[in-house]
Design a protein around this motif. Structure first.
Motif, mmCIF file in Angstrom:
data_model
loop_
_atom_site.group_PDB
_atom_site.id
_atom_site.type_symbol
_atom_site.label_atom_id
_atom_site.label_comp_id
_atom_site.label_asym_id
_atom_site.label_seq_id
_atom_site.Cartn_x
_atom_site.Cartn_y
_atom_site.Cartn_z
ATOM 1 N N MET A 126 7.490 1.184 -7.207
ATOM 2 C CA MET A 126 6.534 1.119 -6.103
ATOM 3 C C MET A 126 6.746 2.270 -5.112
ATOM 4 S SD MET A 126 4.453 -1.179 -6.958
ATOM 5 C CE MET A 126 3.466 -1.053 -5.478
ATOM 6 N N GLU A 127 7.985 2.666 -4.889
ATOM 7 C CA GLU A 127 8.248 3.820 -4.026
ATOM 8 C C GLU A 127 7.640 5.083 -4.628
ATOM 9 O OE1 GLU A 127 12.451 4.151 -3.257
ATOM 10 O OE2 GLU A 127 12.516 2.168 -2.303
ATOM 11 N N LYS A 128 7.844 5.276 -5.927
ATOM 12 C CA LYS A 128 7.253 6.435 -6.615
ATOM 13 C C LYS A 128 5.731 6.370 -6.550
ATOM 14 C CE LYS A 128 10.908 8.410 -8.584
ATOM 15 N NZ LYS A 128 11.376 9.707 -8.193
ATOM 16 N N TYR A 129 5.196 5.173 -6.774
ATOM 17 C CA TYR A 129 3.757 4.976 -6.732
ATOM 18 C C TYR A 129 3.201 5.380 -5.367
ATOM 19 C CZ TYR A 129 -0.671 2.441 -6.576
ATOM 20 O OH TYR A 129 -1.982 2.106 -6.429
ATOM 21 N N GLN A 130 3.844 4.934 -4.284
ATOM 22 C CA GLN A 130 3.385 5.280 -2.938
ATOM 23 C C GLN A 130 3.456 6.785 -2.702
ATOM 24 O OE1 GLN A 130 1.747 3.248 -1.028
ATOM 25 N NE2 GLN A 130 2.135 1.580 -2.455
ATOM 26 N N THR A 131 4.473 7.433 -3.231
ATOM 27 C CA THR A 131 4.573 8.890 -3.116
ATOM 28 C C THR A 131 3.398 9.556 -3.817
ATOM 29 O OG1 THR A 131 6.986 8.801 -3.014
ATOM 30 C CG2 THR A 131 6.006 10.909 -3.674
ATOM 31 N N TYR A 132 3.074 9.091 -5.032
ATOM 32 C CA TYR A 132 1.953 9.677 -5.775
ATOM 33 C C TYR A 132 0.616 9.398 -5.101
ATOM 34 C CZ TYR A 132 5.244 10.617 -9.554
ATOM 35 O OH TYR A 132 6.293 11.080 -10.295
ATOM 36 N N VAL A 133 0.464 8.210 -4.530
ATOM 37 C CA VAL A 133 -0.779 7.886 -3.822
ATOM 38 C C VAL A 133 -0.965 8.839 -2.648
ATOM 39 C CG1 VAL A 133 -1.873 6.144 -2.331
ATOM 40 C CG2 VAL A 133 -0.905 5.479 -4.522
ATOM 41 N N ALA A 134 0.126 9.135 -1.946
ATOM 42 C CA ALA A 134 0.035 10.058 -0.808
ATOM 43 C C ALA A 134 -0.319 11.477 -1.273
ATOM 44 C CB ALA A 134 1.349 10.067 -0.030
ATOM 45 N N LEU A 135 0.232 11.876 -2.411
ATOM 46 C CA LEU A 135 -0.043 13.228 -2.926
ATOM 47 C C LEU A 135 -1.411 13.336 -3.585
ATOM 48 C CD1 LEU A 135 3.423 14.031 -4.536
ATOM 49 C CD2 LEU A 135 2.440 15.103 -2.498
#
Length: 155
Positions: A126-135
């Motif tokens: 989920m942390e990685k997912y949030q990073t990708y959503v921001a990018l």
């Protein structure tokens, strides 16, 4: 791409032999095949597992992908027995921790589970997912997964 876990999971998506059989594919560390198998397996989980919200369904599905559907069901049953919601990740994640304790895991249908590892996996993804959503604010894969999941009944 050629990773092998102590439990026998292979490749980028850490596919277990039973998952490859279930998906009717040859177990492979080849990145494209391994990713396709992993995505198909996860999408199946996402279609079947209900959460209170889409975010809960996503987290519960990740837990099932990592720890197995049986352990998820054990944690959900413990949530029900404790008066908590089996469809709320916050409640179910607490129950995963109980599956590390012999008094609970010995009574669970699927037995012991490294619940803290499952929780950590969900958190990391989920942390990685949030990073990708921001990018990348446009998320065609996420939208197509949820649209596909909505089209089939969940259990």
């Amino acid at each position: 791409h050629d990773a092998i876990s102590p439990a026998g999971a292979l490749g980028l998506m850490q596919i277990m032999p039973a998952v490859a059989r279930e998906q009717n594919v040859e177990l492979s560390v080849h990145p494209e095949q391994n990713i396709r198998t992993g995505i198909a397996h996860f999408a199946k989980k996402l279609r079947r597992i209900k959460g209170r919200t889409e975010a809960d369904a996503l987290r519960l599905s990740l837990a099932a992908y990592n720890g197995g559907l049986g352990h998820l069901r054990d944690a959900q049953n413990l949530a029900i027995e404790s008066g908590k919601s089996p469809r709320l990740w916050e409640d179910v994640s607490e129950m995963f921790l109980l599956l590390e304790i012999p008094d609970y895991s010995s009574k669970a249908k699927y037995g012991y589970c490294q619940g803290s590892a499952v929780i950590e996996y969900v958190s990391r993804v989920m942390e990685k997912y949030q990073t990708y959503v921001a990018l990348y604010p446009i998320q065609p894969v996420q939208l197509s997964l949820f649209e596909a999941a909505k089209s089939e009944p969940r259990t």
